[in-house]
Write an enzyme that holds these catalytic residues in place. Structure first.
Site, PDB file in Angstrom:
ATOM      1  CG  ASN A   1      36.136  34.355  34.151  1.00  0.00           C
ATOM      2  OD1 ASN A   1      35.143  35.053  33.503  1.00  0.00           O
ATOM      3  ND2 ASN A   1      36.487  34.317  35.135  1.00  0.00           N
ATOM      4  CD1 TRP A   2      36.882  35.004  27.227  1.00  0.00           C
ATOM      5  CD2 TRP A   2      35.162  35.762  26.369  1.00  0.00           C
ATOM      6  NE1 TRP A   2      37.551  35.218  26.586  1.00  0.00           N
ATOM      7  CE2 TRP A   2      35.892  35.038  25.082  1.00  0.00           C
ATOM      8  CE3 TRP A   2      34.093  36.454  24.491  1.00  0.00           C
ATOM      9  CZ2 TRP A   2      36.067  34.940  23.857  1.00  0.00           C
ATOM     10  CZ3 TRP A   2      33.972  35.921  23.753  1.00  0.00           C
ATOM     11  CH2 TRP A   2      34.661  35.175  23.078  1.00  0.00           C
ATOM     12  CE  LYS A   3      37.483  37.782  35.693  1.00  0.00           C
ATOM     13  NZ  LYS A   3      38.685  38.283  36.516  1.00  0.00           N
TER      14      LYS A   3
ATOM     15  CG  HIS B   1      35.574  33.681  39.416  1.00  0.00           C
ATOM     16  ND1 HIS B   1      35.910  35.268  40.455  1.00  0.00           N
ATOM     17  CD2 HIS B   1      36.704  33.543  38.493  1.00  0.00           C
ATOM     18  CE1 HIS B   1      37.074  35.772  39.551  1.00  0.00           C
ATOM     19  NE2 HIS B   1      37.568  34.710  38.240  1.00  0.00           N
TER      20      HIS B   1
ATOM     21  CD  GLU C   1      36.267  38.546  39.138  1.00  0.00           C
ATOM     22  OE1 GLU C   1      35.705  38.308  38.399  1.00  0.00           O
ATOM     23  OE2 GLU C   1      37.579  39.424  39.314  1.00  0.00           O
TER      24      GLU C   1
ATOM     25  CD  GLU D   1      40.620  32.119  38.621  1.00  0.00           C
ATOM     26  OE1 GLU D   1      41.090  32.039  37.483  1.00  0.00           O
ATOM     27  OE2 GLU D   1      39.649  31.777  39.142  1.00  0.00           O
TER      28      GLU D   1
ATOM     29  N   GLY E   1      43.638  39.769  38.342  1.00  0.00           N
ATOM     30  CA  GLY E   1      44.184  40.844  37.681  1.00  0.00           C
ATOM     31  C   GLY E   1      44.933  41.728  38.269  1.00  0.00           C
TER      32      GLY E   1
ATOM     33  CB  SER F   1      48.196  37.519  36.436  1.00  0.00           C
ATOM     34  OG  SER F   1      47.344  38.842  38.010  1.00  0.00           O
TER      35      SER F   1
ATOM     36  N   GLY G   1      41.902  34.959  32.730  1.00  0.00           N
ATOM     37  CA  GLY G   1      41.099  36.623  33.221  1.00  0.00           C
ATOM     38  C   GLY G   1      41.353  37.340  31.812  1.00  0.00           C
TER      39      GLY G   1
HETATM   40  P1  PGA Z   1      43.449  36.989  35.135  1.00  0.00           P
HETATM   41  O1  PGA Z   1      41.789  36.497  36.119  1.00  0.00           O
HETATM   42  O2  PGA Z   1      43.611  35.997  34.114  1.00  0.00           O
HETATM   43  O3  PGA Z   1      42.458  38.876  34.427  1.00  0.00           O
HETATM   44  O4  PGA Z   1      44.212  37.221  36.364  1.00  0.00           O
HETATM   45  C1  PGA Z   1      41.779  34.922  35.850  1.00  0.00           C
HETATM   46  C2  PGA Z   1      40.204  35.298  36.979  1.00  0.00           C
HETATM   47  O5  PGA Z   1      39.608  35.748  37.035  1.00  0.00           O
HETATM   48  O6  PGA Z   1      39.876  33.690  36.571  1.00  0.00           O
END
Ligand code: PGA
Length: 254
Positions: free
Chosen positions: A12-14, A98, A100, A170, A176, A216, A237
């Site tokens: 997931n490149w966001k 997600h 976010e 998640e 993150g 993470s 991510g």
């Molecule tokens: P992260 O993000 O690997 O940077 O913790 C995971 C995600 O939000 O899908």
């Protein structure tokens, strides 16, 4: 690793990468992961890079995902992207709900369920995300929170659609932050998710659903996480933004 479900690892490149950067990364991923057959590998670039990335992975073993989509089709929905638009670029997967988006765009379970239904109607596989916050974990209500999200976000889907859906557990406190859930913590919630799925749609469906862990995930914890009986892949991510980070996760998971 021998599992009845094929592992699925998605990056997931966001909101990262210009088109040029996306092309660099995916071209290198294509080369490095050319021999990988045991894992479904998916990259989810921002919308602006979908077309270029789609061309760059043509006839490869890498699949394309989007990070969100509209619950509506074509029409007067300024700023939205419809499922049909994603299909133009051979997108096969779409991340929905997600944390976010739940946090910043105030997406609700009911909205995620509408999006999931729209994705299935267009033959896109939704990757539906659920997970508790740190406060919720500390209040020992992880299971209630995850069950509510699951039932709400999958509401109205048929068993056949649920079976094709990918779930991503998640924990919000692990995204993150560098704090990964221990493999035992992840397994516990994944097994719980499968139990809820079973009560919603029966054992056979529950056994077939792939449940990714996200939060993470790095090369050094991927093997142990993927080794858990109910962990069927990862939604990655930060580590998916670098060639080595992502390829090592994939290779260490096999
Ligand atoms: P992260 O993000 O690997 O940077 O913790 C995971 C995600 O939000 O899908």
């Amino acid at each position: 690793m021998d599992k009845e479900r094929k592992l699925i690892i998605a990056g997931n490149w966001k909101t990262n990468k210009t088109v040029a950067e996306a092309l660099d990364l995916v071209t290198a991923l294509r080369r490095e992961l050319a021999d990988v057959k045991a894992v479904d590998v998916v990259v989810c670039p921002p919308f602006t890079a979908l077309e270029s990335v789609s061309k760059a992975i043509l006839d490869s073993n890498i699949r394309l995902g989007a990070q969100n989509m509209s619950e509506n089709g074509y029409g007067a929905f300024t700023g939205e992207i419809a499922a049909g638009m994603l299909k133009e670029f051979s997108v096969g997967y779409v991340i929905l709900g997600h944390s976010e988006r739940r946090q910043y765009q105030k997406e609700t379970d009911a909205l995620v369920a509408k999006k999931a239904a729209a994705a299935h109607a267009a033959n896109l596989i939704p990757i539906v995300c659920v997970g508790e916050t740190l406060m919720e974990r500390e209040a020992a209500i992880t299971e209630e929170v995850v069950e509510t999200q699951l039932r709400g976000s999958l509401a109205g889907l048929t068993s056949d659609q649920v079976e094709k859906t990918v779930l991503a557990y998640e924990p919000v406190w692990a995204i993150g932050t560098g704090k990964t859930a221990s493999s035992a913590q992840a397994q516990e919630v994944h097994a719980f998710i499968r139990k809820v799925l079973s009560s919603m749609h029966g054992d056979t469906t529950a056994r077939r659903v792939r449940i990714q862990y996200g939060g993470s995930v790095k090369a050094n914890n991927a093997r142990e996480l993927m080794g858990q009986p109910d962990v069927d892949g990862a939604l990655v991510g930060g580590a998916s933004l670098e060639l080595r980070g992502f390829t090592d996760i994939v290779k260490n998971s096999i």
